[in-house]
Design a protein around this motif. Structure first.
Motif, PDB file in Angstrom:
ATOM      1  N   ILE A  29       0.822  -1.200   0.000  1.00  0.00           N
ATOM      2  CA  ILE A  29       0.000   0.000   0.000  1.00  0.00           C
ATOM      3  C   ILE A  29       0.858   1.252   0.000  1.00  0.00           C
ATOM      4  CG2 ILE A  29      -0.234   0.308   2.499  1.00  0.00           C
ATOM      5  CD1 ILE A  29      -3.029   0.441  -0.179  1.00  0.00           C
ATOM      6  N   SER A  30       2.121   1.108   0.363  1.00  0.00           N
ATOM      7  CA  SER A  30       3.025   2.261   0.364  1.00  0.00           C
ATOM      8  C   SER A  30       3.288   2.788  -1.044  1.00  0.00           C
ATOM      9  CB  SER A  30       4.348   1.895   1.035  1.00  0.00           C
ATOM     10  OG  SER A  30       4.973   0.827   0.345  1.00  0.00           O
ATOM     11  N   SER A  31       2.889   2.036  -2.045  1.00  0.00           N
ATOM     12  CA  SER A  31       3.058   2.464  -3.433  1.00  0.00           C
ATOM     13  C   SER A  31       1.898   3.318  -3.934  1.00  0.00           C
ATOM     14  CB  SER A  31       3.183   1.240  -4.346  1.00  0.00           C
ATOM     15  OG  SER A  31       4.287   0.451  -3.995  1.00  0.00           O
ATOM     16  N   TYR A  32       0.907   3.559  -3.078  1.00  0.00           N
ATOM     17  CA  TYR A  32      -0.320   4.211  -3.530  1.00  0.00           C
ATOM     18  C   TYR A  32      -0.759   5.368  -2.639  1.00  0.00           C
ATOM     19  CZ  TYR A  32      -0.801  -0.033  -6.309  1.00  0.00           C
ATOM     20  OH  TYR A  32      -0.596  -1.057  -7.190  1.00  0.00           O
ATOM     21  N   ASN A  33      -1.397   6.329  -3.286  1.00  0.00           N
ATOM     22  CA  ASN A  33      -2.212   7.298  -2.568  1.00  0.00           C
ATOM     23  C   ASN A  33      -3.518   6.575  -2.225  1.00  0.00           C
ATOM     24  OD1 ASN A  33      -0.640   9.921  -3.246  1.00  0.00           O
ATOM     25  ND2 ASN A  33      -0.914   8.913  -5.224  1.00  0.00           N
ATOM     26  N   TYR A  95     -16.040   2.910   0.940  1.00  0.00           N
ATOM     27  CA  TYR A  95     -15.130   2.226   0.048  1.00  0.00           C
ATOM     28  C   TYR A  95     -13.696   2.697   0.270  1.00  0.00           C
ATOM     29  CZ  TYR A  95     -19.379   1.094  -2.575  1.00  0.00           C
ATOM     30  OH  TYR A  95     -20.606   0.638  -2.952  1.00  0.00           O
ATOM     31  N   CYS A  96     -12.795   1.749   0.340  1.00  0.00           N
ATOM     32  CA  CYS A  96     -11.366   2.036   0.373  1.00  0.00           C
ATOM     33  C   CYS A  96     -10.864   2.044  -1.067  1.00  0.00           C
ATOM     34  CB  CYS A  96     -10.663   0.954   1.178  1.00  0.00           C
ATOM     35  SG  CYS A  96      -8.870   1.040   1.194  1.00  0.00           S
ATOM     36  N   THR A  97     -10.014   3.006  -1.396  1.00  0.00           N
ATOM     37  CA  THR A  97      -9.524   3.123  -2.761  1.00  0.00           C
ATOM     38  C   THR A  97      -8.031   3.397  -2.772  1.00  0.00           C
ATOM     39  OG1 THR A  97      -9.826   5.519  -2.947  1.00  0.00           O
ATOM     40  CG2 THR A  97     -11.745   4.124  -3.408  1.00  0.00           C
ATOM     41  N   ALA A  98      -7.422   3.153  -3.934  1.00  0.00           N
ATOM     42  CA  ALA A  98      -5.996   3.401  -4.087  1.00  0.00           C
ATOM     43  C   ALA A  98      -5.685   3.759  -5.526  1.00  0.00           C
ATOM     44  CB  ALA A  98      -5.192   2.172  -3.670  1.00  0.00           C
ATOM     45  N   ASP A  99      -4.712   4.631  -5.685  1.00  0.00           N
ATOM     46  CA  ASP A  99      -4.226   4.987  -7.022  1.00  0.00           C
ATOM     47  C   ASP A  99      -2.822   5.542  -6.893  1.00  0.00           C
ATOM     48  OD1 ASP A  99      -5.883   5.577  -9.898  1.00  0.00           O
ATOM     49  OD2 ASP A  99      -3.901   6.499  -9.655  1.00  0.00           O
ATOM     50  N   PRO A 109     -10.228   6.946  -8.542  1.00  0.00           N
ATOM     51  CA  PRO A 109      -9.153   5.984  -8.261  1.00  0.00           C
ATOM     52  C   PRO A 109      -9.343   4.683  -9.013  1.00  0.00           C
ATOM     53  CG  PRO A 109     -10.630   6.218  -6.376  1.00  0.00           C
ATOM     54  CD  PRO A 109     -11.000   7.297  -7.337  1.00  0.00           C
ATOM     55  N   ARG A 110      -8.210   4.065  -9.299  1.00  0.00           N
ATOM     56  CA  ARG A 110      -8.243   2.858 -10.117  1.00  0.00           C
ATOM     57  C   ARG A 110      -8.704   1.636  -9.335  1.00  0.00           C
ATOM     58  NH1 ARG A 110      -3.119   0.457 -13.652  1.00  0.00           N
ATOM     59  NH2 ARG A 110      -4.225  -1.340 -14.516  1.00  0.00           N
ATOM     60  N   TYR A 111      -8.319   1.544  -8.069  1.00  0.00           N
ATOM     61  CA  TYR A 111      -8.588   0.337  -7.298  1.00  0.00           C
ATOM     62  C   TYR A 111      -9.594   0.625  -6.189  1.00  0.00           C
ATOM     63  CZ  TYR A 111      -4.378  -1.141  -9.700  1.00  0.00           C
ATOM     64  OH  TYR A 111      -3.457  -1.433 -10.666  1.00  0.00           O
ATOM     65  N   TRP A 112     -10.566  -0.263  -6.089  1.00  0.00           N
ATOM     66  CA  TRP A 112     -11.642  -0.115  -5.113  1.00  0.00           C
ATOM     67  C   TRP A 112     -11.837  -1.419  -4.341  1.00  0.00           C
ATOM     68  CZ3 TRP A 112     -15.088   4.179  -4.681  1.00  0.00           C
ATOM     69  CH2 TRP A 112     -14.829   5.218  -5.586  1.00  0.00           C
TER      70      TRP A 112
END
Length: 122
Positions: A29-33, A95-99, A109-112
């Motif tokens: 997760i350190s690779s994402y906002n 929802y948790c998200t990451a991009d 965000p791309r990931y949900w």
């Protein structure tokens, strides 16, 4: 790519607290906002809180400022949303998200994750 799984939602009374967790897998997760969005029935999805890739920048929507706290534990590959002083209007699916991109992280965000229901009774 990263997979996200939320947990910690539930039914609580007004004024209670909940902590949502978002476990990441596949990549660190350190690779994402990261960000938390929510969607209430009949309403549009809205950004709740954001934490930058570096962990140093955060943003909160006005309606949760002072009550919610976003954090991350990179060692556990997990993102959290601490929610205090909950109100009935906080009822929604969260929802948790990451991009990897900052702009996308707070808009599309791309990931949900699959979402977790939070219901606050009056």
């Amino acid at each position: 790519q990263v997979q996200l799984v939320e947990s910690g939602g539930g039914l609580v009374q007004t004024g209670a607290s909940l902590r949502l967790s978002c476990a990441a897998s596949g990549r660190t997760i350190s690779s994402y906002n990261v960000a938390w969005f929510r969607q209430a029935p009949g309403k549009e999805r809205e950004l709740v809180a954001y934490n930058s890739l570096s962990g140093t920048n955060t943003y909160y929507a006005d309606f949760v400022k002072g009550r919610f706290t976003i954090s991350r534990d990179n060692a556990k590959n997990t993102v959290y949303l601490q929610m205090n002083s909950l109100k009935p209007e906080d009822t929604a699916v969260y929802y948790c998200t990451a991009d990897a991109m900052v702009t996308a992280a707070t808009t599309r965000p791309r990931y949900w994750g699959q979402g977790t229901q939070v219901t606050v009774s009056s």
